[in-house]
Design a protein around this motif. Sequence first.
Motif, PDB file in Angstrom:
ATOM      1  N   PRO A 291      28.796  10.555  20.841  1.00 16.77           N
ATOM      2  CA  PRO A 291      29.877  11.171  20.050  1.00 16.77           C
ATOM      3  C   PRO A 291      31.066  11.549  20.928  1.00 16.77           C
ATOM      4  N   MET A 292      32.262  11.323  20.389  1.00 16.12           N
ATOM      5  CA  MET A 292      33.502  11.593  21.107  1.00 16.12           C
ATOM      6  C   MET A 292      34.326  12.631  20.355  1.00 16.12           C
ATOM      7  N   SER A 293      35.050  13.439  21.100  1.00 15.68           N
ATOM      8  CA  SER A 293      35.986  14.392  20.498  1.00 15.68           C
ATOM      9  C   SER A 293      37.242  14.421  21.356  1.00 15.68           C
TER      10      SER A 293
ATOM     11  N   ALA B 298      33.269  15.904  16.540  1.00 18.04           N
ATOM     12  CA  ALA B 298      32.703  14.766  17.263  1.00 18.04           C
ATOM     13  C   ALA B 298      32.589  13.560  16.332  1.00 18.04           C
TER      14      ALA B 298
ATOM     15  N   ARG C 243      31.389   9.277  16.323  1.00 12.02           N
ATOM     16  CA  ARG C 243      30.614   8.273  17.045  1.00 12.02           C
ATOM     17  C   ARG C 243      31.369   6.934  17.041  1.00 12.02           C
TER      18      ARG C 243
ATOM     19  N   SER D 235      33.392  13.600  25.909  1.00 16.58           N
ATOM     20  CA  SER D 235      32.124  13.005  25.487  1.00 16.58           C
ATOM     21  C   SER D 235      31.003  13.918  25.942  1.00 16.58           C
TER      22      SER D 235
END
Length: 1421
Positions: free
Chosen positions: A656-658, A730, A732, A900
């Motif tokens: 997951p990315m933010s 977050a 994905r 991440s």
Amino acid sequence: MSITVNLKRISNLPGRSDRKVELSFRGFTHKTRVLQCENVAIFNEHFRWPHYGKGISDEALSVRVYNCSKVFSNRLLGQLVISLQHVVTSGRLLLREPLTDANYSLTDIYIELDVRFHPVEGTAGHWEGLDFLTLEDKDDSALVIRNEGFDDPTSLQTFSRPDPRDREARRLGQSLVRTGDEDEEDDDDDYDDDLMDMETSDIIFTPLLSRCRPLSRCAVAAMPRVQSFQVNVNILEAQKLVGVNINPAVFVRVGGQKKHTATQKSTNCPFYNENFQFEFQEASQIFFDKVIEIKVFHRRTLAFLMTHIGTFKIDIATVYNQPDHRFYQKWAPLTDPADTRSGIKGYVKASLNVLMKGDALGMPSLPPASSSGASEDIEKNLLLPRGMPSERPWARFRVRIYRAEGLPTMEAGLMAKMSVTDRAVFIDPYVKVTFAGQQGETSVANATSSPVWNEEISFIEQFPPLAQRIKVQILDDAKMGDIALATHFLDLQQISDPTRNGFNPTFGPNWVNLYGSPQNSTLGDVHQALNEGLGEGLFYRGRILLALSMEVYYSPSAVATDTASAAVGKVKGALGKLGLRKKRNSKKEKKEASQAVSTLADDSGEAGVEVPEAVTVEIEEIHPLPEGFLGQKEDFLLFASLFEVTMMDPSVGTRPMSFELSIGNYGKAAVIGKSKRSQSKEELRRSKEDLRRSKEDLNEESQGLLDSEDELDKQEVQNPEPENRSVSAAMRPQPTEYDRSFQCLQLQPPSVKQKPCLFVWSQFEDHSFRLYQANWLSKMADRLEIGLDEVEILLRRPRSKAKERLVEVLLELVATCKQFSVFSERRSQSRPNNLDKCRKEFIKKNLVLLARQAVRARRRMTRRTTKQRLNDSRKLLKRLRLLAAEPQNTIPDAFIWLLSGNKRLAYVRIPAHSIMFSLVEEQRGRDCGRVTTLYMKSPGGAASEIFAKLEVYLWLGPVKYSKEALNCLPEEFTPVYEEEEEDQRRLVAEGGRRKLPISLSCQDSRYFQLRCHLYQGRGLLAADDNGLSDPFAKVVFSTQCQVTRVLSDTLSPTWSECLLFDRVLLEGTMEELQRDPPLVIISIYDHDTVGSPKPLGRAYAEPQFKPVELFYRKPSLHFYDISMGRIPAGELLGAFELIELDYSGFGEPCLPSSVDPHELTYMDEQRCYVIPEGVRPVMKTFRIEVLFWGLRELKRVQLFEVERPLVRVECAGRQLESEEVENYQVHPNFKEVVRYIDVELPEQSYLHPPLTVFVVEHRAFGQLALVGCHVVQNLMNYGPRELEREPEEEEEEPKPKVRQNSVKMNPLMSMKNIGLSGLTVNQSKIPINPIKLVNAPLKKLMKNGEELEEEAPEKEELDWWSKYYASLEELERQAAEKEEMEEQAESDGANLTMANIEEEEEEVVVVEIEPPKRKKIATLK
């Protein structure tokens, strides 16, 4: 200052009728809307009167309430007259008062008002967003502000462009508001529309794109890299050394390296002729700040008994900026830093040369022999830059360090484990200032991230100084060694003007933002070099308040040295001599020393005016700045919305990315807990409590600061401020469609995810006028750069209109210079310091010079000189970029980080001025309120790396304009608020902060088909050992990626392939997509059987937008530059078209019927679509014949001699090999001379690929060594003339009148200068008298009818007569350059205005004479 009134409500009104209120101040009336009501009228309307001139304490505000009637005149119900005396003193007045009738009797009608007075606060004032209403749609100036209170609802209509009478009425109204006491510069941000329309009526301004913008080469070039440098110092001799019976020796120090000459016995004029070389392997930013120091000593028997005679210092940057990067045989004047009043101690004749790896080494021109005495020869050839005076007085540079805010708190490290401490901040900061080889330090502030110093560091140096930058560095006084926290450089070129009527270096007082490493610990910080000033900082690390001033001592020897002044110098020198660390001293000792200094200075009388007797670094205490000196802090809103995230590095996987949005210390993610799995819940609770307690101790600037053990390794993040939303949820990532080479985030339909919004509230001093000025100048430079790039592309093609396009570009530059000049005359600055005032005049003067040079270049341009004028225009662009750089930026840059889990992966830094909002279009940031393309890169990554590509909407502005953050959104996007805020989203929160959405939803999307016609790559980089590559291309558009086929062993691959992106969904209106379409990115790679592909470069293309309404036309091929970081990496020949699908039929959308071909041809063998006819060029068979003679001067390859070389020729995928030379050392010629190949090439010559010649050698074990290569760009230079099409006849331009303003040429002097005077007629091959020929009229030499011209002979075949004429052209060119230099020198002292540019209309116009037609030459068939 201004008066604002909030009219809330009126009660106890009689009957039912239409009510209207008029509010008057100084004869200027505002009207409310007509409201139909009964006894209570609720208006809630805001009104504002901008005020200029004298005080208003004796003024009054009049309020009148009317009953409106369409038939009869309006009836007065009551009035109220309010004295403003109490409002001025209190600032605000809340009223609920009864109205009076016409007889001044009280009525039962009550009115409720909120009256406010806004005094001058050094900012733009408390302008509310409601005051600025709809601009006139068709007004080009975009500066007219209207008030809707003047318009009744019954008479509302669409406003057209005002006629001259309306404009005159508006100007008359503005003049009535003024009182006559104010300055002209205090006007509103408005200027004469008629004048601006007249100036720019015929100019088409280049559109500035944000979404369709490639990665800038300037941003790539800013990345630092270690390079090889060499400094050569040649010491020839010395003259006029002071002393009797001395033994002089010269010591040369460059950086930390030191060398010296031999010692000459008993002479004041020694001769050495010794050469010294210094090698460096450093980044250019550090290398250019090093100082070359030349010292002369009188040497005795014992080394420690040497006597210093004199010193000369110059930094490497000054030497490198000279022509050929050298000073050749110049005299360096020597001065004694310990005895500044004794003048020059002698001269050293030296040559300085700085070489960077890759620089060409040219031979210097010999200086002319001096016919006068030796002293005059020395004075004319001093080792000083051009234009610098020979006599340089001493000057004192004062750097005032006041305080700092928001410094990184660092982490406890080993201290927390060895001892028990209550410290929350683990830094002891102090400031070190370095200038021209001298350095001074402030005292140490203990355990604080907001230190206060209030100290002044002064340097004594000759003026103008031979140093470019002042280095200001904040360090931490650590026990294990001092550590740099952040570094800033003050560039003297940006804060001074060395020309006539210029200004001395000055700066501030102003806040300086600091950037550096994102890590909060020094243990294992791989980015520590960023904190030392190497490269662009990728994290905000606080700010420092400093100022710079300078005093020049114009009488170096006028005042005799007395005892008191000597004592002053000794005491001050003891405080801060070079190399003496004073930062350990306590405040008490420091204060006593400064008191002693001030006492001695008072006793000496004129000590402050005299030249100091020695060069010392002095540190003194100064008074702190008054509170609010720089203005009060105001709220700013930074708003962002992610539209697209694609082209992410595949290493991110599916974690997951933010995203984190921050400006300054606002918005930085706070840490919850440490990344240790074994931490118990009790330790976690205790760490949270410690974090909360440490935040309370910090000031408001550093509350959101990270205080973890390792900021790059955290487990969970949260928004530090509750009112901010700086970290997105977050998401994905998923692989791109078709080819899964990249990762992307699905933020478009059919995904249910909406566009996430991020926003950060911050507080900074409002000095927006600096950013507005930088935006205007940056847009001028951007337009000029775009135009010059287009001209450069046009010059590559024959029969193109490069000259006409360059004329348009220069006309646009002149128009924008006039526009800026007119506007700057009326623009006011809020709380300007000395540098702001000086830069205003400096920019105005330089823009006049730029405009004059542009007009002169346009008038003297011909088709033959277009390329030269293009190079001259590049110099104008460089000067314009320097003007646009603002040295005093109060608002820090914004950052977007890709997070991440527990790591920071990539970042992008956004300059604050580029997203700053303004009501004036030219002052608004280029990317403000627009969807722009940003390229993220990993910390410490390669210069050309793209870790992720973002399309993001950005907006930054004061709180008074916060509603514009949503008003500037594209029309089809609607904000989505949180559910609990749905009912209150329109309310303004406390302090004027509005409720902002959490996401955006799109109401309009369309399907498109993208056709990428990739025909050919040209001149690609070689990746294999044989000097060739196996190239293929990856094309990324939106969240889709496709790959071409691999072509082996070629540098000019002809793919002739069409990549089809079917059903691409794009959001936005048709107008926006057509104006600024998404970008197509083409990445070129080299295919390897083993290992990952090697990148060969990247190209960016703007697709041709083709809507359904327009009839389809086939695209034409264009050249797109391929770049690999800083260096060019070839060209791509292709076409890209974005075709809108038709929704008019039944079923799914399909291609419009006019598209031809409807279906592309698919080749099963090659597994690709073929470029359709009409787009693919027509091919023709050509034969390339190569005559192999031999090889010469081949160098060693891989430490071995070349023995059996052969030559390969490659063109359009075909190769031709020569025979192998059996023994190169004995017989380097080929036996078989002629070979040929047949290739398929386009008919148009400009589409021909380049031809590459390689020399290779086969060695043992099948190894292939590349000896070298050469590229032939234009094959038609070696083809028959009949294959080259005749240039099209162009319309004859009207010949303007020519005014003779040329330099007179003397034929005899010209012959003497070029060395022809000593030749006989037979030797010179001149059949007639050249004097008669030069003096003869040109018309007698011209023959009637057409004249044929032979081919141009080679240079070796030219006789002396041709060389004579060539020398005449060279002399004329030099004379023209000398004339321009003299004009520029005269303009430095003249009173230049934009009106002077009109005089250039009558300047010399060069009439281009059409060359005679070329005579056809018979060829052998």
